[in-house]
Motif scaffolding. Structure first.
Motif, PDB file in Angstrom:
ATOM      1  N   CYS A 122       0.779  -1.348   0.012  1.00  0.00           N
ATOM      2  CA  CYS A 122      -0.023   0.025  -0.231  1.00  0.00           C
ATOM      3  C   CYS A 122       0.737   1.373  -0.070  1.00  0.00           C
ATOM      4  O   CYS A 122       1.766   1.311   0.734  1.00  0.00           O
ATOM      5  N   CYS A 128      -4.081   1.506   3.993  1.00  0.00           N
ATOM      6  CA  CYS A 128      -5.396   0.780   3.791  1.00  0.00           C
ATOM      7  C   CYS A 128      -5.542  -0.339   5.082  1.00  0.00           C
ATOM      8  O   CYS A 128      -4.695  -0.986   5.376  1.00  0.00           O
ATOM      9  N   CYS A 154      -6.852  -1.880  -2.866  1.00  0.00           N
ATOM     10  CA  CYS A 154      -5.413  -1.873  -2.571  1.00  0.00           C
ATOM     11  C   CYS A 154      -4.894  -2.915  -1.630  1.00  0.00           C
ATOM     12  O   CYS A 154      -3.925  -3.493  -1.570  1.00  0.00           O
TER      13      CYS A 154
END
Length: 184
Positions: A122, A128, A154
């Motif tokens: 990420c 995320c 993601c």
């Protein structure tokens, strides 16, 4: 590209995902420390040695992530270039050593950026949520596939338009039904 291909590239056990996230966070922090405007963290030869070893450790951890995935020549090349740079003996003067460490931090940062572009980590400032978290759907959208009605998030989750979810480990979550259901 089919669903099997999409999910196969992101299948990683939870404990491994946590280790990768920790390695990425540590590498980012070191790079930010070295690349901060006006920051002079190099005060002695010991600082140079410690920071060089820290960058080498980050590259080793990131290289393990890269090596465990299908071949990505550009990413492998960036990792190898950075490894060669960390193997060099740092310059003797503190000013030159700080420039050397900044160059190494830039190379590690380039590796991280390429890993994000490839979907291995990420790259968002606020990371995320992982695929196994309750708020997994809060992850940023990486790719949209309108032809099959889904989005790759993601964190590796495939989120379908009907609210169904396919996790990277192969688990399937059925669509969530909202509102009353009608009996026919």
């Amino acid at each position: 590209m089919n669903l099997r291909t999409l999910t196969a590239t992101r299948r990683t056990p939870r404990h491994r995902q946590a280790a990768v996230r920790a390695a990425v966070v540590a590498a980012r922090e070191t790079c930010e420390l070295l690349l901060a405007e006006g920051a002079s963290v190099v005060k002695s030869d010991q600082d140079v040695r410690d920071l060089r070893l820290r960058l080498r450790r980050h590259l080793k951890q990131l290289g393990a992530v890269v090596g465990a995935r299908p071949a990505r020549p550009r990413l492998s090349g960036l990792v190898e270039t950075a490894r060669r740079s960390t193997a060099q003996t740092p310059p003797a003067g503190l000013g030159e050593a700080q420039a050397y460490l900044r160059r190494l931090a830039e190379e590690v940062k380039a590796v991280l950026a390429e890993m994000g572009r490839c979907g291995l980590v990420c790259v968002h400032r606020r990371e995320c949520p992982p695929a196994h978290a309750p708020d997994q759907a809060a992850a940023k959208i990486r790719t949209v596939f309108p032809d099959i009605g889904c989005r790759l998030l993601c964190n590796g989750v495939l989120s379908f338009d009907d609210t169904g979810v396919l996790a990277p480990d192969g688990r399937v979550y059925p669509p969530r039904r909202t509102g009353p259901t009608r009996l026919l």
